[in-house]
Design an enzyme around this catalytic site. Structure first.
Site, PDB file in Angstrom:
ATOM      1  N   ALA A   1       0.840  -1.199   0.000  1.00  0.00           N
ATOM      2  CA  ALA A   1       0.000   0.000   0.000  1.00  0.00           C
ATOM      3  C   ALA A   1       0.872   1.244   0.000  1.00  0.00           C
ATOM      4  O   ALA A   1       1.984   1.248   0.535  1.00  0.00           O
ATOM      5  CB  ALA A   1      -0.924   0.006   1.215  1.00  0.00           C
ATOM      6  N   ASP A   2       0.354   2.296  -0.604  1.00  0.00           N
ATOM      7  CA  ASP A   2       1.039   3.578  -0.566  1.00  0.00           C
ATOM      8  C   ASP A   2       0.011   4.684  -0.734  1.00  0.00           C
ATOM      9  O   ASP A   2      -1.067   4.463  -1.293  1.00  0.00           O
ATOM     10  CB  ASP A   2       2.101   3.683  -1.651  1.00  0.00           C
ATOM     11  CG  ASP A   2       3.085   4.816  -1.368  1.00  0.00           C
ATOM     12  OD1 ASP A   2       3.985   4.611  -0.535  1.00  0.00           O
ATOM     13  OD2 ASP A   2       2.934   5.911  -1.934  1.00  0.00           O
ATOM     14  N   GLN A   3       0.363   5.850  -0.240  1.00  0.00           N
ATOM     15  CA  GLN A   3      -0.525   7.001  -0.364  1.00  0.00           C
ATOM     16  C   GLN A   3       0.301   8.229  -0.731  1.00  0.00           C
ATOM     17  O   GLN A   3       1.388   8.436  -0.183  1.00  0.00           O
ATOM     18  CB  GLN A   3      -1.263   7.267   0.947  1.00  0.00           C
ATOM     19  CG  GLN A   3      -2.269   8.412   0.882  1.00  0.00           C
ATOM     20  CD  GLN A   3      -2.885   8.678   2.253  1.00  0.00           C
ATOM     21  OE1 GLN A   3      -2.208   9.170   3.145  1.00  0.00           O
ATOM     22  NE2 GLN A   3      -4.155   8.359   2.398  1.00  0.00           N
TER      23      GLN A   3
ATOM     24  N   ALA B   1      -3.309   3.713  -2.812  1.00  0.00           N
ATOM     25  CA  ALA B   1      -3.196   2.548  -3.686  1.00  0.00           C
ATOM     26  C   ALA B   1      -2.956   1.289  -2.873  1.00  0.00           C
ATOM     27  O   ALA B   1      -2.232   1.308  -1.866  1.00  0.00           O
ATOM     28  CB  ALA B   1      -2.050   2.742  -4.674  1.00  0.00           C
TER      29      ALA B   1
END
Length: 202
Positions: free
Chosen positions: A78-80, A115
């Site tokens: 996950a990433d933001q 994401a």
């Protein structure tokens, strides 16, 4: 009735916020660091003029794929990213920088791109990117200074230097988007995927 054997799940992140979201949702998982050099990856992607949305997607994939080459089952990456008028905004290191960041966001609308990519055996098999739009109200500097004094170092954990799940919600006059995506992990679609692939009881 025989006990159900669930597919193993790994979260390729040491993020306490993402771990708490999954734990509170009843997902059994192990959390490990991804080992991805995020700063170098971002610099490379920015040099190629990749958008903030696609940077979040690419970093989530890198994390999931790298860890899934070493662990069996489903690996969640996950990433933001924070997108201010098309510009990628990174995390800050000090409370002075946090104050400047919040003043930069004051009276502006920005986007958070969150994401998630799930990988298995070194290959991405599912992904989603959810975007939220947040409008920061024209707060006073006196209020901002009191807010920073109350919240302290906790503000450095998020790229926007706010905690929407607590007092940080007072920074906004409008929020459009999924709550969990704003916290950094689009959850509902992920839970559907985990059920479909035997990591949660249906």
């Amino acid at each position: 009735m025989a006990p159900v054997t669930l597919a193993p799940v790994t979260l390729a992140s040491k993020s306490s916020a993402r771990q708490m979201i999954l734990k509170n949702a009843g997902v059994a998982f192990e959390a490990v660091g991804s080992g991805v050099d995020e700063d170098a990856a971002k610099a490379s992607l920015l040099a190629e003029e990749v958008t903030p949305r696609d940077i979040a997607d690419a970093l989530a994939e890198m994390k999931a794929v790298k860890v899934s080459t070493k662990r069996s089952g489903l690996v969640i990456g996950a990433d933001q990213t924070l997108d201010l008028r098309g510009k990628l905004i990174d995390k800050v290191d000090t409370l002075g920088e946090a104050r400047a960041r919040l003043l930069e966001l004051r009276g502006q609308v920005h986007k958070l791109h969150s994401a998630v990519v799930v990988a298995r055996d070194g290959q991405p098999i599912w992904r989603i990117v959810e975007t939220a739009k947040l409008s920061v109200r024209p707060f006073s500097e006196a209020w901002l200074d009191q807010y920073i004094e109350r919240r302290g170092e906790a503000l450095l954990w998020s790229v926007g230097c706010y905690e929407l799940e607590s007092e940080g919600v007072q920074l906004f006059d409008q929020v459009d988007g999924d709550y969990f995506a704003i916290l950094g992990l689009p959850l509902v679609a992920l839970l559907d995927f985990l059920r479909l692939h035997g990591a949660l009881v249906g």
